[in-house]
Design an enzyme around this catalytic site. Structure first.
Site: not given
Ligand code: GUN
Length: 300
Positions: A54, A98, A121
């Site tokens: 990311k 995350q 998100d």
């Molecule tokens: N962990 C796995 N996929 C995601 C996601 O799309 N967002 C977040 N915040 N954590 C994750």
């Protein structure tokens, strides 16, 4: 019939290109750089890979990336204090915590502490409610990526029968809301659904998001249907050598591709779209925060 392969990798590169172009435009016109803060608590190896990826792509599209890595034993109070600082920071337009968080931290409490306008998100309860009532919201990245691919393939989705297999808060439920928003007739199927094969056979659009390797065989798919495979499952691959593994989706790709009209592969389908949509959401959040027009083609 042999299905058209929906190339998520290429589509995601296109989305990132559009984001990069618009980020450059904002910098030139207003001197503003959209910023994304990612918070990682602990050392979960898969999460570390995601967060690195990311951060790299955020910088590649010209945005500012702020990474906060906290020890696994970080207290809830310290994490909430960091979120409060990020909420107040004008250089941060998007915040992603995350998941999963270590067990001593309350995920709902932490997610709902994020300013909904910065919740890229789309997990905050306010955004869930806004999406559910058809109002402008931040939309979860994976379903948004699926919607973009479906719209690009079909044009209008109006009146199509869609079946979403899986009822998670992150994919299944928001995916169903988005399809409903585009006037599909939507069924959410799950582990207790009676006669799942028959339910899936009715669908013009199948979105599989259950996390069970290759559970949807080709003979459940209506000829010509569009299949979006959200699953990313690692399974043993002894044919590649001892101890080797490979990634497969929730759909048995070869048999489904023989009957579907279009299908996303795993890897290279939905996966790359998730991060691309995270960047798109950060751009959207930045535009909304400043009262500028929304980026075209990058929102629900
Ligand atoms: N962990 C796995 N996929 C995601 C996601 O799309 N967002 C977040 N915040 N954590 C994750």
């Amino acid at each position: 019939m042999t299905a058209e392969i929906i190339d998520g990798k290429a589509f995601a590169a296109e989305v990132r290109g559009k984001v990069a172009e618009q980020v450059a435009g904002l910098k030139a016109a207003h001197g503003v750089t959209p910023g994304l803060a990612v918070v990682l608590v602990g050392e979960d190896p898969a999460s570390q890979v995601y967060v690195r990826s990311k951060g790299k792509m955020t910088v590649e599209v010209g945005m500012a990336s702020f990474e906060h890595r906290l020890d696994a034993d970080t207290s809830e109070a310290d994490l909430l204090a960091l979120i409060a600082r990020l909420n107040a920071d004008p250089e941060v337009h998007g915040i992603l915590v995350q998941l999963p968080l270590p067990g001593h931290l309350n995920e709902d409490l932490v997610i709902n502490a994020i300013d909904p306008a910065k919740d890229v998100d789309g997990f905050h309860i306010s955004n869930v409610g806004l999406l559910g009532t058809g109002q402008k919201s931040m939309v979860p990245c994976t379903p948004l990526g699926c919607l973009m691919m479906l719209r690009a393939h079909h044009g209008s989705l109006s009146g199509l029968d869609a079946v979403v297999i899986g009822r998670s808060n992150i994919v299944g439920k928001p995916m169903a809301q988005l399809l409903l928003g585009d006037s599909c007739t939507v069924t959410i199927a799950h582990s207790r659904t009676k006669d799942l094969p028959e339910v899936v056979r009715r669908a013009d659009i199948v979105v599989a998001a259950v996390g069970r390797p290759e559970m949807v065989p080709g003979d459940w798919i209506k000829p010509g249907a569009t299949v979006i495979d959200v699953g990313i499952n690692r399974i043993p691959a002894p044919e590649k050598g001892a101890g080797k593994t490979r990634l497969v989706g929730d759909v048995a790709f070869d048999s489904a591709a023989a009957v579907a009209g279009a299908i996303t592969p795993v890897p290279g389908g939905v996966g790359p779209m998730t991060i691309a949509c995270l960047l798109a959401n950060t751009l959207t959040a930045c535009c909304r925060a400043n009262g500028w027009p929304e980026p075209e083609g990058l929102t629900a």
